[in-house]
Motif scaffolding. Structure first.
Motif, mmCIF file in Angstrom:
data_model
loop_
_atom_site.group_PDB
_atom_site.id
_atom_site.type_symbol
_atom_site.label_atom_id
_atom_site.label_comp_id
_atom_site.label_asym_id
_atom_site.label_seq_id
_atom_site.Cartn_x
_atom_site.Cartn_y
_atom_site.Cartn_z
ATOM 1 N N GLY A 1 0.823 -1.213 0.000
ATOM 2 C CA GLY A 1 0.000 0.000 0.000
ATOM 3 C C GLY A 1 0.858 1.265 0.000
ATOM 4 O O GLY A 1 0.597 2.202 -0.762
ATOM 5 N N PHE A 2 1.875 1.284 0.847
ATOM 6 C CA PHE A 2 2.745 2.465 0.905
ATOM 7 C C PHE A 2 3.478 2.660 -0.426
ATOM 8 O O PHE A 2 3.587 3.779 -0.921
ATOM 9 N N ILE A 3 3.966 1.569 -1.003
ATOM 10 C CA ILE A 3 4.704 1.694 -2.266
ATOM 11 C C ILE A 3 3.767 2.129 -3.391
ATOM 12 O O ILE A 3 4.111 2.981 -4.211
ATOM 13 N N LYS A 4 2.568 1.552 -3.402
ATOM 14 C CA LYS A 4 1.611 1.889 -4.467
ATOM 15 C C LYS A 4 1.264 3.383 -4.438
ATOM 16 O O LYS A 4 1.232 4.049 -5.468
ATOM 17 N N ASN A 5 1.021 3.899 -3.247
ATOM 18 C CA ASN A 5 0.538 5.278 -3.157
ATOM 19 C C ASN A 5 1.621 6.328 -2.956
ATOM 20 O O ASN A 5 1.388 7.504 -3.209
ATOM 21 N N PHE A 6 2.770 5.901 -2.470
ATOM 22 C CA PHE A 6 3.807 6.900 -2.153
ATOM 23 C C PHE A 6 5.185 6.472 -2.669
ATOM 24 O O PHE A 6 6.198 6.684 -1.995
ATOM 25 N N LYS B 1 18.341 10.607 1.576
ATOM 26 C CA LYS B 1 17.762 11.352 2.697
ATOM 27 C C LYS B 1 16.254 11.498 2.519
ATOM 28 O O LYS B 1 15.719 11.172 1.453
ATOM 29 N N CYS B 2 15.628 12.050 3.550
ATOM 30 C CA CYS B 2 14.183 12.140 3.575
ATOM 31 C C CYS B 2 13.683 13.396 2.864
ATOM 32 O O CYS B 2 14.305 14.449 2.971
ATOM 33 N N MET B 3 12.559 13.281 2.135
ATOM 34 C CA MET B 3 12.032 14.466 1.454
ATOM 35 C C MET B 3 11.300 15.397 2.416
ATOM 36 O O MET B 3 11.062 16.563 2.112
ATOM 37 N N VAL B 4 10.965 14.895 3.586
ATOM 38 C CA VAL B 4 10.276 15.731 4.576
ATOM 39 C C VAL B 4 11.307 16.533 5.367
ATOM 40 O O VAL B 4 11.247 17.751 5.455
ATOM 41 N N ASN B 5 12.275 15.785 5.922
ATOM 42 C CA ASN B 5 13.333 16.464 6.684
ATOM 43 C C ASN B 5 14.573 16.535 5.799
ATOM 44 O O ASN B 5 15.522 15.782 5.965
ATOM 45 N N LYS B 6 14.547 17.448 4.829
ATOM 46 C CA LYS B 6 15.571 17.458 3.782
ATOM 47 C C LYS B 6 16.982 17.692 4.298
ATOM 48 O O LYS B 6 17.948 17.282 3.687
ATOM 49 N N ASP B 7 17.079 18.341 5.444
ATOM 50 C CA ASP B 7 18.409 18.699 5.931
ATOM 51 C C ASP B 7 19.126 17.561 6.629
ATOM 52 O O ASP B 7 20.323 17.575 6.801
ATOM 53 N N SER B 8 18.358 16.580 7.058
ATOM 54 C CA SER B 8 19.023 15.561 7.863
ATOM 55 C C SER B 8 18.766 14.167 7.310
ATOM 56 O O SER B 8 17.733 13.887 6.722
ATOM 57 N N GLN B 9 19.728 13.322 7.492
ATOM 58 C CA GLN B 9 19.503 11.905 7.230
ATOM 59 C C GLN B 9 18.888 11.344 8.488
ATOM 60 O O GLN B 9 19.517 11.312 9.530
ATOM 61 N N SER B 10 17.638 10.916 8.393
ATOM 62 C CA SER B 10 17.006 10.432 9.618
ATOM 63 C C SER B 10 17.499 9.037 9.941
ATOM 64 O O SER B 10 17.769 8.240 9.055
ATOM 65 N N ALA B 11 17.624 8.774 11.216
ATOM 66 C CA ALA B 11 18.157 7.481 11.647
ATOM 67 C C ALA B 11 17.049 6.448 11.696
ATOM 68 O O ALA B 11 15.923 6.753 12.023
ATOM 69 N N GLY B 12 17.375 5.227 11.392
ATOM 70 C CA GLY B 12 16.367 4.182 11.369
ATOM 71 C C GLY B 12 16.188 3.489 12.670
ATOM 72 O O GLY B 12 16.832 3.623 13.630
ATOM 73 N N ASP C 1 6.991 7.761 -4.866
ATOM 74 C CA ASP C 1 7.890 8.917 -5.035
ATOM 75 C C ASP C 1 8.741 9.137 -3.792
ATOM 76 O O ASP C 1 9.927 9.441 -3.877
ATOM 77 N N GLU C 2 8.084 8.993 -2.649
ATOM 78 C CA GLU C 2 8.803 9.249 -1.396
ATOM 79 C C GLU C 2 9.882 8.185 -1.165
ATOM 80 O O GLU C 2 10.970 8.488 -0.690
ATOM 81 N N PHE C 3 9.551 6.954 -1.479
ATOM 82 C CA PHE C 3 10.549 5.875 -1.350
ATOM 83 C C PHE C 3 11.705 6.109 -2.324
ATOM 84 O O PHE C 3 12.874 5.977 -1.967
ATOM 85 N N MET C 4 11.361 6.509 -3.572
ATOM 86 C CA MET C 4 12.395 6.756 -4.592
ATOM 87 C C MET C 4 13.304 7.903 -4.172
ATOM 88 O O MET C 4 14.520 7.845 -4.349
ATOM 89 N N TYR C 5 12.695 8.956 -3.616
ATOM 90 C CA TYR C 5 13.483 10.118 -3.183
ATOM 91 C C TYR C 5 14.517 9.692 -2.131
ATOM 92 O O TYR C 5 15.682 10.079 -2.193
ATOM 93 N N HIS C 6 14.064 8.870 -1.187
ATOM 94 C CA HIS C 6 14.954 8.365 -0.133
ATOM 95 C C HIS C 6 16.131 7.601 -0.721
ATOM 96 O O HIS C 6 17.274 7.772 -0.307
ATOM 97 N N ILE C 7 15.820 6.735 -1.705
ATOM 98 C CA ILE C 7 16.855 5.878 -2.289
ATOM 99 C C ILE C 7 17.825 6.713 -3.123
ATOM 100 O O ILE C 7 19.047 6.588 -3.013
ATOM 101 N N THR C 8 17.292 7.613 -3.936
ATOM 102 C CA THR C 8 18.136 8.395 -4.844
ATOM 103 C C THR C 8 18.963 9.448 -4.109
ATOM 104 O O THR C 8 20.150 9.613 -4.363
ATOM 105 N N ASN C 9 18.304 10.145 -3.165
ATOM 106 C CA ASN C 9 18.988 11.267 -2.507
ATOM 107 C C ASN C 9 19.595 10.909 -1.154
ATOM 108 O O ASN C 9 20.196 11.750 -0.499
#
Lengths: 151, 426
Positions: free
Chosen positions: B398-403, B415-426, B405-413
């Motif tokens: 469900g998350f992949i189907k609807n979002f 970092k997170c598209m929401v908190n662009k300045d920081s790499q959020s810790a898992g 872009d957000e997963f791709m942004y994380h993988i490509t960049n």
């Protein structure tokens, strides 16, 4: 009533003695704060169940403890709602303030911390149980105040 | 809508028997004791009540199956193991309206000719245990429980059985294992618990909210009950609303109220007037929806048409400050922790999914990770004894189907598209 008798009495609620195993483990745990091998053996004797059966069940459920705990057990939720409302920073805060790591106990034996999977208080997140007391809407400021009640 | 399930709970003494009786409580039981058991089952069937635990199975039909079985004793178990993140709808009943549940259980027991019941309560609700045990004691003292209830020759004994922190025990066959003193692991079906359940005997497992609906059906009758909500899924429904809304809490509304109304009219809208980003409609195991899906009526029929499920009716609202990769990772950490280990696809798959989500979230995602997540999720779906594996897989899909872009942004960049300045810790 000693815990042997207390456990035997629990069997009246069930068609067979094994049904009383989960509540019996709670009785034994309340007695010492955790389930030592001796406590497991006592449950095994009281219910006349194999030791392996008792241990197999006791280790499956996350609320049974298998090593000594601090005087007070903090069970803090970090699941989705609590996470969004700042539970992770509370974990860091407890580490800084009390030297308390998830799964650990403070040096003075006052607190143990367990990270919990959903405490069912998502509307008042972040939330925790301290022993059997429920505390919600936690912040770095009010958590210390709440914990000060537990000596 | 007039409240029934949450009636009177603002009263600080709402849990006491005196207050409950004062507000008309146990009237339905007195009425039901004059009725034939088969007539009560017929009434519940006609009312169209569907189980409120998540699956939505018609309650009257379940009861009918159990009552046709000639074996005795029959066990009646209340499933009060609500452990799904986002779900806290049963809590107000357990802590503030326990006699409604007890009344519902005694009526059900009379209908099903069951003389022994258990409330399987999750270990994380120690306060509810105290409240329930006191209420049970009061009900025994007043003759609403015991060998000869209200002098009508009906016997029913009830006790609380406290779970010990295992989400899987909300699944009815795992719950039965747990009540028998075993590790809570699901059993293969058939045979179904209505024929072979606790200690091998016919066993009815109903959710707290389902049982709490029974006194209403008896009191107003099936016809009037069916007028509440919508025709396919009648009755009142408890919705628990959490995360980024102004007024999180439990709301009693007619079944079929739209998600939009729940979020904006009842829960006060998105907190701080922020932008709505995503909604999980029925607890963490139900697939996420985008904001354009919130016009949907919340029921067992319409949500599946939008690619999600009603589940327990636990609405989790996410605004534009929330990283959905992180939400997905945390949800999977939960499923990995709670997988009982019986089925390999679930036991191994949830851990593998969590691992990949963790690396994406931490800024170490790799090309092909999204396809890998989908492949693993599809390898779990439909291959496990119980729905835990399906739930975990459905969340990721469900998350992949609807979002995506957000997963791709994380993988490509990294970092997170929401908190662009920081790499959020898992």
């Amino acid at each position: 009533m000693d815990i042997f008798e207390e456990i035997r009495a629990l069997t009246e609620k069930y068609p067979d003695r094994r049904g009383a195993l989960l509540p019996a483990l709670y009785v034994a745990q309340e007695d010492a704060g955790w389930l030592s091998q001796e406590a497991l053996d006592r449950v095994s004797n009281a219910l006349n169940l194999p030791q392996a059966t008792v241990k197999g069940v006791a280790t499956f459920y996350s609320m049974y403890k298998h090593r000594p705990m601090g005087r007070h057990l903090i069970q803090l939720c970090t699941n989705v709602a609590c996470m969004i409302m700042g539970a992770e920073s509370l974990v860091d805060f407890l580490k800084g303030k009390y030297g308390l790591e998830p799964g650990g106990t403070t040096v003075d034996g006052r607190f143990s911390l367990v990270i919990m999977e959903c405490i069912g208080a998502c509307d008042r997140a972040p939330a925790m149980l301290v022993d059997t007391d429920f505390h919600s809407d936690l912040t770095e400021d009010n958590i210390v105040e709440m914990l000060e009640e537990y000596k | 809508m007039e409240k029934f399930l949450l009636k009177n709970i603002e009263n600080p003494s709402s849990a006491s028997l005196e207050e409950y009786v004062g507000a008309g409580g146990y009237g339905s039981l007195n009425k039901a004791l004059q009725m034939e058991p088969s007539d009560i089952i017929a009434e519940v069937k006609a009312a169209g009540l569907r189980g409120r635990g998540g699956a939505g199975f018609p309650t009257g039909m379940k009861w009918d199956f159990a009552s046709r079985d000639t074996k005795f004793p029959k066990y009646l178990i209340c499933n009060a193991d609500e452990g799904e993140p986002g779900t806290f709808k049963d809590r107000p009943i357990l802590e503030k309206n326990p006699h409604l549940l007890i009344e519902g259980m005694v009526i059900s027991a009379h209908a099903l000719k069951s003389e022994r019941g258990y409330i399987y309560l999750r270990g994380e609700y120690p306060h509810a245990r105290i409240v329930l045990e006191k209420a049970i004691e009061e009900a025994y003292a007043k003759g609403y429980l015991g060998d000869n209830i209200a002098g009508k020759g009906v016997g029913f004994h009830l006790s609380v059985h406290q779970g010990a922190g295992a989400y899987i025990c909300g699944e009815e066959t795992a719950l039965i294992d747990s009540i028998e003193g075993r590790r809570g692991q699901p059993r293969i079906k058939p045979p179904f618990p209505v024929n072979v359940g606790a200690w091998g005997m016919p066993t009815i497992v109903n959710n707290v909210e389902t049982l709490a609906n029974i006194p209403l059906i008896v009191s107003i009758g099936a016809e009037k009950y069916a007028e509440i909500g919508n025709p396919e899924c009648p009755g009142p429904k408890l919705f628990s609303v959490s995360c980024c809304v102004e007024r999180p809490g439990v709301y009693e509304l007619p079944m079929g109220t739209t998600l939009k109304e729940i979020i904006y009219d009842h829960a006060g809208g998105v907190r701080g007037g922020r932008e709505l980003k995503a909604v999980i409609p029925g607890g963490i195991s139900t697939p996420v929806l985008t904001p354009d899906g919130i016009d949907c009526p919340m029921d067992f029929v319409n949500l599946p048409k939008r690619g999600s499920m009603l589940g327990s009716g636990a609405v989790m609202v996410f605004d534009d400050t929330v990283c959905l990769v992180k939400v997905c990772w945390r949800a999977m950490k939960f499923f990995e922790h709670e997988s009982c280990g019986k089925c390999t696809p679930c036991r191994e798959g949830t851990g593998w999914l969590r691992n990949i989500l963790e690396r994406i979230e931490g800024g170490f995602g790799r090309e092909g990770d999204i396809e890998l997540l989908q492949d693993i999720a599809l390898s779990i779906t439909g291959k496990t004894f119980c729905p835990l594996g399906d739930g975990a897989a459905g969340v990721v899909l469900g998350f992949i189907k609807n979002f995506s872009d957000e997963f791709m942004y994380h993988i490509t960049n990294k970092k997170c598209m929401v908190n662009k300045d920081s790499q959020s810790a898992g």
